[in-house]
Design a protein around this motif. Structure first.
Motif, PDB file in Angstrom:
ATOM      1  N   ILE A   3       6.251  11.753  14.745  1.00 15.89           N
ATOM      2  CA  ILE A   3       7.803  10.814  14.853  1.00 15.89           C
ATOM      3  C   ILE A   3       7.035  11.069  12.389  1.00 15.89           C
ATOM      4  O   ILE A   3       7.893  11.724  12.818  1.00 15.89           O
ATOM      5  CB  ILE A   3       7.678   9.627  15.247  1.00 15.89           C
ATOM      6  N   SER A   4       6.071  10.186  12.172  1.00 15.75           N
ATOM      7  CA  SER A   4       6.115  10.421  11.233  1.00 15.75           C
ATOM      8  C   SER A   4       5.867  11.372  10.365  1.00 15.75           C
ATOM      9  O   SER A   4       6.018  11.364   9.126  1.00 15.75           O
ATOM     10  CB  SER A   4       4.932   9.216  10.402  1.00 15.75           C
ATOM     11  N   LEU A   9      12.426  14.794   7.922  1.00 10.44           N
ATOM     12  CA  LEU A   9      12.608  13.432   7.658  1.00 10.44           C
ATOM     13  C   LEU A   9      12.691  13.364   6.576  1.00 10.44           C
ATOM     14  O   LEU A   9      13.277  12.163   5.943  1.00 10.44           O
ATOM     15  CB  LEU A   9      11.481  12.627   8.105  1.00 10.44           C
ATOM     16  N   MET A 156       8.385  18.843  19.281  1.00 13.26           N
ATOM     17  CA  MET A 156       9.544  17.623  19.929  1.00 13.26           C
ATOM     18  C   MET A 156      10.671  17.691  20.749  1.00 13.26           C
ATOM     19  O   MET A 156      10.227  19.149  21.106  1.00 13.26           O
ATOM     20  CB  MET A 156      10.696  17.800  18.421  1.00 13.26           C
ATOM     21  N   PRO A 181       7.799  13.226  19.641  1.00 16.41           N
ATOM     22  CA  PRO A 181       8.596  12.857  19.146  1.00 16.41           C
ATOM     23  C   PRO A 181      10.360  13.292  19.431  1.00 16.41           C
ATOM     24  O   PRO A 181       9.702  14.655  20.931  1.00 16.41           O
ATOM     25  CB  PRO A 181       8.763  12.923  17.707  1.00 16.41           C
ATOM     26  N   ALA A 216      13.154   9.828  16.791  1.00 18.14           N
ATOM     27  CA  ALA A 216      13.062   9.932  15.501  1.00 18.14           C
ATOM     28  C   ALA A 216      14.294   9.759  14.580  1.00 18.14           C
ATOM     29  O   ALA A 216      14.247   9.353  13.328  1.00 18.14           O
ATOM     30  CB  ALA A 216      12.644  11.530  15.312  1.00 18.14           C
ATOM     31  N   TYR A 217      15.248  10.856  15.226  1.00 20.78           N
ATOM     32  CA  TYR A 217      16.995  10.467  14.677  1.00 20.78           C
ATOM     33  C   TYR A 217      18.216  10.749  15.373  1.00 20.78           C
ATOM     34  O   TYR A 217      16.897  11.065  16.907  1.00 20.78           O
ATOM     35  CB  TYR A 217      17.584  11.241  13.128  1.00 20.78           C
TER      36      TYR A 217
END
Length: 308
Positions: A3-4, A9, A156, A181, A216-217
């Motif tokens: 995810i990071s 992001l 993702m 993700p 993740a968002y």
């Protein structure tokens, strides 16, 4: 992909537009049950779909942005196999082909930052929550398609037009079990609430609480900015979790859009200006594209306004 490490992001990314409405109304190709995965069953359909994606890749290249390539699998989960005339195994192969197309395009456009996303739609309708599953039922149902998309090479997953909290929780937990993700995108009505009546902020908070904040968002899609911009709470923790918007071209309600026989493309310039206002208010919104009624014109206008 962790995810990071999702690049969207940290920088501006575009997505495509309203794939199904563009193909159906602008390209004149029938989509049984509004399922774009059926395009993979003919050379003509595949050519149209590939050209569609190339237009957005070319736009991202011109604008110097990244692009999330969303697979044409929104209506391609197991329940839809029989209505579409496929076995579940055949539908799985089409899901895999959808990801294969995108990974091939990513390799060809190596100069464009691209994230290949496996798209999951609701088990039922994207406007009407219908019979709501428990979260564990939703996880068990969506785990099948999620696993197929992940195995095919999606970086993702994106759950688009989620209408209720338990189904969103189920998708998020299915992704969590796979270690991939996931983005949860809620559809809202003209009052900014989910079709179940839940407030958007409450829905995001509930999914985070039930999943250990695994998404993740979050995104908002299938609604016009006038439906939700006034309910976004500046400075609230839940609003900070919104990382993207895929808005409708039209400001009409879902019921009104369902009854229409012609496409309402709205006002691309006004739509773009409203996106710029959202980005100015909420710099955490870095992913922008379109939903029903939008096409390349709308996303190009949004990119021009927000990158100016």
């Amino acid at each position: 992909m962790a995810i990071s490490s999702l690049p969207q992001l940290d920088r501006f990314f575009l997505t495509d537009a309203g794939l199904e409405t563009d193909i159906l109304f602008n390209k004149g190709i029938d989509l049984p049950y509004f399922s774009s995965v059926t395009l993979f069953t003919s050379d003509k359909g595949l050519d149209v779909l590939e050209a569609y994606y190339r237009d957005f890749l070319d736009l991202a290249r011109r604008r110097g942005t990244g692009l999330i390539l969303e697979s044409a699998t929104w209506r391609a989960s197991p329940d839809w196999a029989e209505p579409l005339g496929f076995s579940v195994a055949e539908l799985d192969r089409l899901n895999g082909a959808a990801i294969e197309l995108l990974t091939g395009l990513r390799a060809e456009y190596a100069d464009v930052p691209v994230v290949v996303s496996g798209c999951l739609g609701p088990r039922g309708d994207g406007y009407d929550p219908g019979q709501i599953m428990r979260a564990d039922e939703a996880q068990a149902y969506h785990a099948h398609q999620a696993a197929v998309l992940a195995a095919a090479g999606a970086a993702m997953l994106a759950a688009i037009t989620m209408t209720n909290v338990p189904e969103a929780v189920g998708v998020a937990n299915a992704a969590k079990a796979l270690g991939i993700p996931v983005v949860i995108s809620f559809t809202v009505e003209t009052d900014g609430r989910l079709p179940t009546g839940d407030a958007l902020g409450d829905a995001i908070t509930a999914v985070d609480a039930a999943t250990g904040a695994y998404p993740a968002y979050y995104m908002i899609n299938c609604a016009h900015p006038t439906h939700f911009d006034r309910i976004l709470d500046d400075g609230a923790a839940w609003t900070a979790r919104i990382g993207g918007v895929r808005a409708n071209a039209s400001s009409l309600s879902h019921a009104e859009l369902d009854a229409m026989t012609e496409l309402d493309i709205g006002d691309p310039a006004d739509l773009a200006a409203r996106h710029r206002a959202l980005v100015d208010r909420f710099p955490n919104i870095r992913v922008l594209g379109g939903c029903c009624g939008t096409d390349l014109r709308h996303v190009a206008a949004i990119a021009e306004a927000c990158l100016a």
